[in-house]
Design a protein around this motif. Sequence first.
Motif, PDB file in Angstrom:
ATOM      1  N   LYS A 193      17.976  -9.131  -3.694  1.00  0.00           N
ATOM      2  CA  LYS A 193      17.641  -8.109  -2.596  1.00  0.00           C
ATOM      3  C   LYS A 193      16.514  -7.391  -2.868  1.00  0.00           C
ATOM      4  O   LYS A 193      16.328  -7.011  -3.981  1.00  0.00           O
ATOM      5  N   PRO A 194      15.484  -7.262  -1.938  1.00  0.00           N
ATOM      6  CA  PRO A 194      14.114  -6.424  -2.291  1.00  0.00           C
ATOM      7  C   PRO A 194      14.545  -5.121  -2.630  1.00  0.00           C
ATOM      8  O   PRO A 194      15.378  -4.534  -2.110  1.00  0.00           O
ATOM      9  N   VAL A 195      13.852  -4.628  -3.793  1.00  0.00           N
ATOM     10  CA  VAL A 195      13.948  -3.358  -4.433  1.00  0.00           C
ATOM     11  C   VAL A 195      12.466  -2.542  -3.819  1.00  0.00           C
ATOM     12  O   VAL A 195      11.398  -2.936  -4.077  1.00  0.00           O
ATOM     13  N   THR A 196      12.833  -1.292  -3.124  1.00  0.00           N
ATOM     14  CA  THR A 196      11.701  -0.517  -2.624  1.00  0.00           C
ATOM     15  C   THR A 196      11.411   0.685  -3.414  1.00  0.00           C
ATOM     16  O   THR A 196      12.584   1.393  -3.816  1.00  0.00           O
ATOM     17  N   VAL A 197      10.551   0.684  -3.982  1.00  0.00           N
ATOM     18  CA  VAL A 197       9.827   1.777  -4.792  1.00  0.00           C
ATOM     19  C   VAL A 197       8.964   2.658  -4.165  1.00  0.00           C
ATOM     20  O   VAL A 197       7.948   2.320  -3.535  1.00  0.00           O
ATOM     21  N   THR A 198       9.195   3.698  -4.038  1.00  0.00           N
ATOM     22  CA  THR A 198       8.394   5.039  -3.297  1.00  0.00           C
ATOM     23  C   THR A 198       7.972   5.922  -4.488  1.00  0.00           C
ATOM     24  O   THR A 198       8.760   6.435  -5.309  1.00  0.00           O
ATOM     25  N   SER A 199       6.665   6.422  -4.510  1.00  0.00           N
ATOM     26  CA  SER A 199       5.929   7.106  -5.606  1.00  0.00           C
ATOM     27  C   SER A 199       6.258   8.681  -4.863  1.00  0.00           C
ATOM     28  O   SER A 199       6.168   8.883  -3.915  1.00  0.00           O
ATOM     29  N   GLY A 200       6.390   9.503  -5.899  1.00  0.00           N
ATOM     30  CA  GLY A 200       6.478  10.914  -5.754  1.00  0.00           C
ATOM     31  C   GLY A 200       5.613  11.682  -6.421  1.00  0.00           C
ATOM     32  O   GLY A 200       4.545  11.264  -6.519  1.00  0.00           O
ATOM     33  N   GLN A 201       6.189  12.899  -6.877  1.00  0.00           N
ATOM     34  CA  GLN A 201       5.153  13.845  -7.529  1.00  0.00           C
ATOM     35  C   GLN A 201       4.603  13.212  -8.959  1.00  0.00           C
ATOM     36  O   GLN A 201       5.112  12.510  -9.578  1.00  0.00           O
ATOM     37  N   ALA A 202       3.153  13.518  -8.734  1.00  0.00           N
ATOM     38  CA  ALA A 202       2.389  12.911  -9.970  1.00  0.00           C
ATOM     39  C   ALA A 202       2.055  14.076 -10.858  1.00  0.00           C
ATOM     40  O   ALA A 202       1.747  15.112 -10.263  1.00  0.00           O
ATOM     41  N   SER A 203       1.736  14.118 -12.174  1.00  0.00           N
ATOM     42  CA  SER A 203       1.219  15.262 -12.818  1.00  0.00           C
ATOM     43  C   SER A 203       0.331  14.384 -13.896  1.00  0.00           C
ATOM     44  O   SER A 203       0.342  13.247 -14.554  1.00  0.00           O
ATOM     45  N   MET A 204      -0.688  15.222 -14.631  1.00  0.00           N
ATOM     46  CA  MET A 204      -1.427  14.772 -15.734  1.00  0.00           C
ATOM     47  C   MET A 204      -1.578  15.864 -17.014  1.00  0.00           C
ATOM     48  O   MET A 204      -1.426  17.180 -16.439  1.00  0.00           O
ATOM     49  N   LYS A 205      -1.711  15.518 -18.024  1.00  0.00           N
ATOM     50  CA  LYS A 205      -1.818  16.429 -19.147  1.00  0.00           C
ATOM     51  C   LYS A 205      -3.040  16.084 -20.184  1.00  0.00           C
ATOM     52  O   LYS A 205      -3.115  14.796 -20.506  1.00  0.00           O
TER      53      LYS A 205
END
Length: 812
Positions: free
Chosen positions: A681-693
Amino acid sequence: MRKSKSRGFYSILFYSILFYSILFVSCDTSFNEPVREYFEYWSTTCQVGKVEFSSAKTIINGLENLSAKEQIQIDVFVINPKGFKLLQKGEGQCFSLQNSGATLSYSDYSETQVDPTYIKITAKLTDASEGQTITLSGGLYPENRTGWSESQLRESAPELFTSVSFIQNTPPDNIKNLRVPNEFFGATPKHYVSFEIPDQSLNRNKNSTYKISYYLRESDGSVYYKGTETLSLAENKNTSGSTTFLYYFDGQEDNLFYEYTVQVIGPRGLKSEVYSTIPGLGVNELNEPTVTVEDLNGLKDDDDYECVEVENENDAVSFTAVKADEGDTLTVRVDGSEVASGSYTVSGIGQHTIVAMSAKDGSRPISVTKKIRIVKKQKEPTYAAPENLNVTEETGGDTCIEAESDTVVSYTITAESGCTMTVNNSCGNTSVTSNTNTHTLTLASLNGDNSRVNSLTVIVKKQYCTDKTFTKKVTLVKAIQEPTIRIYKNSGNDIITASSSAPEESGYGDYTCYDLPLTTSGTGNANFEVTSGPGESVSAEIDGSPATESGGKYALRLGPNTVTLTVTKANCTTKTSTKKVYIQGLLSDPTINYTGNPDGTDSRGNPVYKFSYLTYDEMPVSVTAGNKGNTVSVKVNGATKAASGFSLAPDSTSYTISVVQSRQYCKTTPAYERTVAVKIKPVTVTSGQASMKCNFGDAGDENEMCGSIYLGKNNTYEEIRSFDETEFAQYTWVNFDSTSKTLVLSNTRDSICYKSDGMYEHDSTSDNDDCANASGTISLSTLKTKPSPFTYEIWGYGNNPIGLRIVLNFSD
């Protein structure tokens, strides 16, 4: 004291002689001298004249018998012209009493000269001399001869002496307490007389006899003399040894009170006074008792005996005997023998005489006679059918004969010898009279009916008996027919017809085969129903054990069944038949259980099943048997698999699943096959909070960053943020806004890629500083192992490295 007549006589005689003697002398002087001498002698002396016994006495055989019960008295009369005193002996008695043995004992002796001519002698004799001869002897001792001895007197004047004898014979004492007790003598029905006997230690009473007479006073008061007996003590009916004499006369009538007289007769013939009992009330007249015999039939024999019937020869006939009045004693005799009171019976075929007698003290018994003849009742005849037929006798006495529709049945009736009979049959309304004790008739036949009743009435006649009617119901019953069976599916009413072929299992070629579809639960019981004839009852056994019946049907299990049917019918011979039945199961198709859901078809038209790759690495599959309990074998593309569970990898070519089922007693079925394709079954991936160091520069400083951030799949990127001198703190994760992306992964080989590109630090006073960009890829197979949401982190390598993070939310 009375004067003796003899004494008076002798006084007169004496003075008469004296008078005439004087007269003769005075008148005739020439009287003879001898005569003068005679008178001179008698006028100057005395002599004993006569001795008389004046106390109680009697004469027996010419001898005086004196009673010694009182004093005896002996009177001596003398001639005493001078009036001398005559008892002048001096010492001792002038007279004495002696017995032959000179042992006489007596007392109170006295001798008295009462007057010149009369001497009275008395004495008290003892019982010891009873019956002895006693002699009184002695003489006169005149006063003019005192001093003379007895011998001188006897010699000179013997007339002064006398001797006389008597027998001491005292009457016996009388009886005492004469009475008639109000009781029977012992076990006899006789009343009796009772009295106390005199003292047997006294001689006067010894060997006495008792003259007893008895009398009967009738009810009218008349008294009748009945008889007399003189009895000795040996005849006393009292054997106890007491002094009471008990006696009854054999001639006395039972129960009656008699009156008695008793006289004692002494040993020497003297008798006591006659004593009598108190007069009685007389004979009481009784009323007759009644005798009633039960169940007399109203007939009499030639001797006028009334007849009574009994079932069996030794049966007893009851009768009652009732006394007329209270207080009567009832005695019942049958054929002369007394029977106990209470419930009276008489038994034995033949004539009998019953006598009931009422008795009562003081009453003459009265009896009633009843004559009966006991006869045996007619027994029910015997009945016989032909021996080749089955005959059943029912509890109520009815007879059933098993026969076919066209069977002609004869029936013989036999009564006891000496009887005649008439036979009526209500079926056909026939009647036959037989002058003998047997008759044979033909019963009405079945004529196609299931049964036919012949109701017979048999009238049996016998001498001295009332006519006896017997009824007999003879039923012809149709014989049992062969039963049939019908077989149904399970518990329903759908009939299964027999298969045209034999069972597949070898060895059962002679069984009738019935194909039965099994239920999914694996049950496979057929039921059969039996059809039998009217009135028939069927019991069934399967393989020798009782079959289970429910709702009129019997269960059959899968496989071979030997059905034994036993058919019974009232009054018929039981019949048994055997039927061989094979119930062959038909198996249902199995079920292939896919974890995924069908979603279209592949290019070859095979259904595609998609499953959750996030849950399973491969799609689980199991096989459920078409019927619980079936044996299942599974192959996938030719490889054997476990029916309980196996898995199919996705993204492969199609799979061919082959299922074969088998079960004992069931028909073989072909393989059940299905070809399928498997995908995820297709897996749906949704991006959320991004951060950088940023891990470079001086701590506490801020960098002005420039460059872009990218997110994509399978190495195809899309920018989600760009920086233009955006300040970032050093050495710490700093969230930044980004464009949210949704990526769909449809293959296990798909992946998420994340990177930074062209990143540098802007320095307004000097040259810009390039950064080490971060880049990374996470495959679906790795992602599925992470929790959602998952923070994906990557780093650059080299001078001035930066790190990136992004939150991935995924689901299928």
